[in-house]
Every structure is written in structure tokens, then in C-alpha cells.
Scaffold this motif. Sequence first.
Motif, PDB file in Angstrom:
ATOM      1  N   LEU A  95      -4.219 -45.139  89.307  1.00 22.42           N
ATOM      2  CA  LEU A  95      -4.861 -43.715  89.700  1.00 22.42           C
ATOM      3  C   LEU A  95      -6.023 -43.705  90.632  1.00 22.42           C
ATOM      4  O   LEU A  95      -5.666 -42.974  91.267  1.00 22.42           O
ATOM      5  N   GLY A  98      -4.995 -43.765  94.277  1.00 17.99           N
ATOM      6  CA  GLY A  98      -4.166 -42.668  94.877  1.00 17.99           C
ATOM      7  C   GLY A  98      -2.938 -42.361  94.293  1.00 17.99           C
ATOM      8  O   GLY A  98      -2.301 -41.337  94.766  1.00 17.99           O
ATOM      9  N   ALA A  99      -2.591 -42.978  93.193  1.00 17.35           N
ATOM     10  CA  ALA A  99      -1.095 -42.308  92.664  1.00 17.35           C
ATOM     11  C   ALA A  99      -1.649 -41.124  91.861  1.00 17.35           C
ATOM     12  O   ALA A  99      -2.716 -40.873  91.512  1.00 17.35           O
ATOM     13  N   ARG A 115       7.146 -35.946  82.842  1.00 13.38           N
ATOM     14  CA  ARG A 115       6.216 -36.420  84.030  1.00 13.38           C
ATOM     15  C   ARG A 115       6.677 -35.883  85.462  1.00 13.38           C
ATOM     16  O   ARG A 115       5.956 -35.290  86.063  1.00 13.38           O
ATOM     17  N   ARG A 117       8.846 -33.448  86.160  1.00 20.26           N
ATOM     18  CA  ARG A 117       8.509 -31.942  86.097  1.00 20.26           C
ATOM     19  C   ARG A 117       7.349 -31.793  86.259  1.00 20.26           C
ATOM     20  O   ARG A 117       7.066 -30.675  87.217  1.00 20.26           O
ATOM     21  N   ALA A 118       6.454 -32.277  85.741  1.00 29.15           N
ATOM     22  CA  ALA A 118       5.006 -31.780  85.980  1.00 29.15           C
ATOM     23  C   ALA A 118       4.550 -31.944  87.518  1.00 29.15           C
ATOM     24  O   ALA A 118       3.888 -31.282  87.964  1.00 29.15           O
ATOM     25  N   ARG A 121       6.238 -29.503  89.541  1.00 25.06           N
ATOM     26  CA  ARG A 121       5.226 -28.323  89.662  1.00 25.06           C
ATOM     27  C   ARG A 121       4.019 -28.293  90.354  1.00 25.06           C
ATOM     28  O   ARG A 121       3.544 -27.435  90.957  1.00 25.06           O
ATOM     29  N   ARG A 122       3.344 -29.669  90.234  1.00 27.22           N
ATOM     30  CA  ARG A 122       2.213 -29.617  90.938  1.00 27.22           C
ATOM     31  C   ARG A 122       2.381 -29.493  92.425  1.00 27.22           C
ATOM     32  O   ARG A 122       1.603 -28.916  93.377  1.00 27.22           O
ATOM     33  N   ILE A 126       0.801 -26.772  94.978  1.00 22.91           N
ATOM     34  CA  ILE A 126       0.101 -27.140  96.230  1.00 22.91           C
ATOM     35  C   ILE A 126       0.655 -26.343  97.304  1.00 22.91           C
ATOM     36  O   ILE A 126       0.140 -25.879  98.323  1.00 22.91           O
ATOM     37  N   GLU A 129       0.170 -22.469  97.473  1.00 24.68           N
ATOM     38  CA  GLU A 129      -1.191 -22.311  97.668  1.00 24.68           C
ATOM     39  C   GLU A 129      -1.687 -22.545  99.382  1.00 24.68           C
ATOM     40  O   GLU A 129      -2.176 -21.840  99.789  1.00 24.68           O
ATOM     41  N   ASN A 130      -1.163 -23.446  99.629  1.00 22.05           N
ATOM     42  CA  ASN A 130      -1.481 -24.435 100.724  1.00 22.05           C
ATOM     43  C   ASN A 130      -0.515 -24.265 101.818  1.00 22.05           C
ATOM     44  O   ASN A 130      -0.399 -25.164 102.607  1.00 22.05           O
ATOM     45  N   LYS A 143      -1.026 -20.788 106.375  1.00 17.68           N
ATOM     46  CA  LYS A 143      -2.173 -20.006 106.473  1.00 17.68           C
ATOM     47  C   LYS A 143      -3.137 -20.519 107.348  1.00 17.68           C
ATOM     48  O   LYS A 143      -3.607 -19.642 107.944  1.00 17.68           O
ATOM     49  N   ALA A 144      -3.103 -21.696 107.636  1.00 19.29           N
ATOM     50  CA  ALA A 144      -4.123 -22.148 108.920  1.00 19.29           C
ATOM     51  C   ALA A 144      -3.495 -21.856 110.134  1.00 19.29           C
ATOM     52  O   ALA A 144      -4.291 -21.616 111.341  1.00 19.29           O
TER      53      ALA A 144
END
Lengths: 237, 237
Positions: A95, A98-99, A115, A117-118, A121-122, A126, A129-130, A143-144
Motif C-alpha cells: 500500500l 502506491g498500490a 475489491r 468492483r470497489a 467505482r473509485r 475520480i 470528479e476530475n 475541467k482544467a
Amino acid sequence: MTKPNPVLIVEDDAEMAKEMAEILKGANCATDLCHTFEAGVEAASSGRYPVVILDRMLPDGDGADAVARLRAKGSNAMVLVVSALGRASNRIEGLEKGADDYLAKPFDPDELRARVRALLRRADSIAAENDFMVFGSLQIRLKARNVHVGQTHVPLSPREFDLLVFFARNHGELVTRMQLLENVWNLHFDPQTNVVDVHVSRLRGKLDRACARPVLHTARGEGYIFDPMRPIASESE
Amino acid sequence: MTKPNPVLIVEDDAEMAKEMAEILKGANCATDLCHTFEAGVEAASSGRYPVVILDRMLPDGDGADAVARLRAKGSNAMVLVVSALGRASNRIEGLEKGADDYLAKPFDPDELRARVRALLRRADSIAAENDFMVFGSLQIRLKARNVHVGQTHVPLSPREFDLLVFFARNHGELVTRMQLLENVWNLHFDPQTNVVDVHVSRLRGKLDRACARPVLHTARGEGYIFDPMRPIASESE
DNA sequence: ACTCACATGACAAATCCCGTCATAAATGCA
DNA sequence: TGCATTTATGACGGGATTTGTCATGTGAGT
């Protein structure tokens, strides 16, 4: 059902890889496979895979280093490291390098699915949002409102940027001048000039120079096609 | 050593909370504590905490719902859910409800530290990528270089934006004209004009109109102070 | 070879940004 | 209150950028 999510598996054990691929079908994933970190890093840095699953130990190196190399290449894929070494210390190291998640072998199929799927989703949240679009080395930050090829910034005028975004949203598909006039210029009639051509030319000038290969293809008599993944001018296969 | 990272712990068991706080000191964290989800969600939605640790089960509800409420309030803190229910199914449910990591009780102190560090690192990288400053209803997106008050966009010229960012980085503190000339204009001498005043005026015109209250205060003879949280013209406590 | 569609350099109108100045307003002090 | 100093703001013009038009060059397909 939405279209399947591309997931890259980097694993040398063919049996295990097949099993994982089978499990992930249940999570609506289309898996690709690499047998070495070398190949895996290469494939993942294309930006095609929102999620990458790395075995912790392969003949050609350590998964933790592979993650580092991946990050150095500018990938922002979500990385799940799978390891036979299930102890806490290993999980920690993974972790911290950088994992994004860590799973011990042997694992419960349901848990792998959950996992992944999570992570998907993340990755989605991201991306939302970005807002971020990636085509190989070409990256568009909505956006930028800026564009990068690899690490270098490509300055675009507002019109050019809008044009590129429209192409990007329809990548691989034919786009007619009329569509562009409607959606980028908000004109609902033909201005009888070659505005579109001029701007496409300007955009192409900047993009092709930056990518060192053609990305905006013209369909004579039809319109244009934006396809940055298209292999460089060569026939066959 | 950099300054400690604020971490919010939401936990009703005082003993456990104290233990976690102690452990996290070793990860350079400054912990605050809430005993209920109600209070925790409130505190976390201030945006002060990059990482929030939630107990899975408290008298006033379920951690998974707390995460949902937190997200609904617009928090983008990293949430670690700690639970006595260590089985995979619970872990899965937690992650799918929007938590960022999940840890079973009892846990190894090293592992808690590592998880929190990983979350902090991830929070950092998201903040760096998606750099975002918030002052009440005023939001500044650094990369996108745009400003919103509530939901409405406030158009600023490049100079105005740079000016605002400098103020924002020094919010609540006195900023002199000289500092602004140095840092926003890159002038290392006094141009003998009122450039700064003019731009401050323009910026103020836009911001105050949007915020419907004064945000840029002048310190006569000294400079300016940017303080969007300052209560509206009224003396005393 | 001819035609038509597309590519692209050059130009000019329009827009926006920025610094300066002049003048008005406000603040502090005697 | 009146004066001096500091700050606020409207207006103007130079300059850079963006954008559309046109004229001409280039190339593909018949």
C-alpha cells in the motif's frame, strides 16, 4: 448492462490467471493478460485499463516496483496487488508503495469481485470528479480545459479545445461538418465558409506535432474521424 | 518533520479511541475525537480532516450510513471503517457504500498506521491533482483555474485569479501591496502606480457581488486581508 | 489529366486583458 | 468640522489572443 470494464491482469501462472478472469466475468469485466511486469507496465501505460491486477511476485521483479514504474509513466490506474504473502507487513509495504488495494492468496472469489468492483467505482468517481479522458498518451482534462501528450502541455484556444472534446466524445466514429457546426459552434445553418476546416487544420497541426502521428483522420466527402489509437500507417494483419 | 495531519476518530469506546490516538501519533497524526456519528459527520463536513476513521457500529447508527451522509454533505475525506465484524461480507459492504478502506478489530497497530498513512498519501495525491480550496461557499479550483460561489461560476481574468489564489494561500493574514507585487506581478520594485489597488477593486467587485458579503477587507496603511469566514459587520462575540 | 474536396498561410475584425490616469470617496487626525 | 492622506473606481488605450474569411496550394479519385 453497461459495456464491460477493461481490466489488466499481470500474472505468470496461467492457471491462476484463467481463474481470475473467470471470476471477474461476474463483475462485468473484460480481462486482458500479461505474463511479465515488463509487458504489464507497457500495456497499462496506454491508459486503457482503469484497473490493473498485479501479482506480487513474478520472475521478472517485484510488484511493488512495478507499481512505482507504472506511476512514473503517468498511469493513474487503480492497482490491486495480489500476493501469496498474506502477512500484514507485506500488505503495508504494498500500500505504501502506491498500490490501491491488496489481496492475499488464496482469496475468496466473492472478495476479489468486490475489491475490483470497489476499485472500478473509485476510478469512476475520480474520473467523474476530475473529468479526465485518456487516449493512449493523449490526456484531456475537461475541467482544467487543458491537454497533455505524455508529460508535455499542448496549448489550445478555447474553440480548439471544444472541438477536440467533441471529437473525443465521438472517438472512432465519423463526425460530419454539420455535427461540428451544431455542437461546437452552435450554428444551426451552413455558414457557407470553411470555418470547420480551418479549425480542424489548426487543431491537427498542434496535436499531430505533439503526438508525432496522425490522430485526426479525414473521411473524404464525409467528415472527420478522431482515432488516436489507430495503428500508424501500415496495412495487413 | 512536516506538520501533523488532522485525523478525525469517531468512536464511542473511550479506551479504544485513546489507543488509536496513541498509535496514530506514530504516523504523525493529530487526532480529534467524536463520540457519535451525528457529531462526527458534522465535524468532518468542515473539510478540515483529510482522513476520518469511523467505528462500524455506534449507538446512534451504522457506519455505512454515516459514510453516505458524509458524502452527501460534499465531504471528500478518506474514510477508514473499523469494525469488530471482520468477515469478508462486511468488508465488502463497507467498501461498496463508499468507504475507502476497511479494517477489522482487533488490529495490529502497525497495520492501522500503515492504512492511515496510505489514505493520507491518497488524499494528498487527490488534493494535488484536483487542487481545491474552500472557504465557506467560495470554492477555488487551482488546476481548472475557476472559481465558484455556491453553484454559480465567477469569471475571473488570469491576473485576478492569481491574485485571489495568493490571498487564499494567506487567508486571514495581512497581505501588503509589496507582497502582492512580488508574488503576483513578479515585480521586485515599486512601479509607483496603483495597479494593485485597481485589480483588488475589480476582484472585490466580482467576489463581493457573488458572495453577497465583503470578503476582501482593507487594512488602511497596511494592506489587505482576505477573510471569507469573517462574520458580517457586527461587533463583539 | 481534370475536377472537386480538403489543407493551410495570411489577413482583419472582434474580444479580452491589463496598466495608467484622473477623479471620487473614505478614513484618520488635528 | 476641516484637512491631508489613503483607498476606490470609472474610463481610456495599447497590446495580445482568438476567430472567421478568403485565396491559394495540394492531393485523391475518376
